[in-house]
Design an enzyme around this catalytic site. Sequence first.
Site: not given
Length: 535
Positions: A23, A50, A124-125, A269
């Site tokens: 995210c 996201g 996020n995670g 990436y």
Amino acid sequence: MAHGDGKLTQELDPSDHGPRDACGVFGVWAPGEEVSKLTYFGLYALQHRGQESAGIAVGNGDNLLVYKDMGLVSQVFDESTLSTLIGDVAIGHTRYSTTGASEWQNAQPTLGATPAGTVALGHNGNLTNTQELLELVRVRVGSDVGELRYGNTTDTALVTALFGSYAGHTLEEAAAAALAEVKGAFSLVFCDETTLYAARDPQGVRPLVLGRLERGWVVASETAALDIVGASFVREVEPGELITVDEQGLRSRRFAAAEPKGCLFEFVYLARPDTHISGRSVHETRVEIGRRLAKEHPVDADLVIPVPESGTPAAVGYAEASGIPYGMGLVKNSYVGRTFIQPSQTLRQLGIRLKLNPLREIVSGKRLVVVDDSIVRGNTQRALVRMLREAGAAEVHVRISSPPVKWPCFYGIDFASRAELIANGLSTDEICRSIGADSLAYVELDTLIETTTVPKRNLCRACFDGVYPIEPPVAPGKGALEQPALPGLAEGQSGQGCESPDRDGLAESLHMGDPTDGLTTLASSGGAADALRHP
Ligand code: SF4
């Protein structure tokens, strides 16, 4: 007439998606500024992290208002919506969920009550001790609390509930105490009516940076989001740090000692090329990976072409170091990038054609080096090689700017189950035969690490070498929140924080896939399981 599966996707082949991050999170404290618009533009810059839902929470001193919905940032918010979100502090979130059952109630920011007031939180995670945390929340305040009560099955809602389980604390104190109990990967932004908070797990797996506005502060997943809102980079939020920003200024405290293990794949990436991580340009890192790839794995060829766009910087580096001309051999149609894909094999194959088309005049008769960032299941590369041969390529040599992905990620990146990872079951030669290339080579792990300039001991590289810096989650894994242990949760919810190591059509746990899922062999489409059936 058959309908698509309803998932928006920009993958070249939805059955063989690349690694999906996680995210994007953003937060701003800037009284007198248009905080919701700043957050909107910050999220816009983080859209790649996201693309399924987006949300903004705004505190105006008295109230906390959250607006969130399914879709891209530009689909969720318009001028009139943003004009109603007025305040001094805001946080925002863009989310990747994991299954078709991705639903509004799992969108973020989540909202929850604490003894100190209301909190909105974006994450996020992925957490790795969800079961422990569930039990803590259940014992302290019961499981029928906050958004958990309304069917939110994310670990984010659980952390929000955990914040509320400390009686008599300020939110800052409650968060510091709660975060010391949380394990796994988490970059958090949260706020109450007046104050912005940001925190990062002790390993700092996912990125989080701090920026300065003329009259305020910003936190964001990536430095690129600071640039877009005109904030200057101050520093990274440190692993194990909790930052608080209010009218008294910025305060920092530790809830755990730092044991840095930043995600190596962000360099390859996940992050935007115009982002900096640990002081290192992501774009320059990728170009350098390409240069090193050319030295490690040279080949006689006429033209280096990227798989756009993620393979582009490494292709530039490969061409530079090899002396082989660089060219565009594949055209990506950005405008059909997000489409409803019919879940039949025929239309999946059409899907890649819709999105990438070879330039026949460029590739015909040429010996090509095709540079891509990673191979997950191998289906995309197989289709690409076939397409290039059909367009007249004399030879197709595939070069990959990351080592083979052999292990699932438990910290917030969605690859696939281990059985679906083609490199888990096959050697490089076998993968080469499977995708139909004339040669195939990956960059070496140590080389990749060197290009980041970050010490190896400070990086997570588990998806490449299987060494997990944080203990992976234990049973029960999938379906954890559908169990009676948390009766407040709706049955059949796709529990997912932001991301999962395993998705397609499988019920998700609150936070993670079943850890054993990544470690056992399952019958699956693509990957090593059936790669050799598609020579
Ligand atoms: S396992 Fe791979 S993708 Fe996941 S955090 Fe570690 S390096 Fe990043």
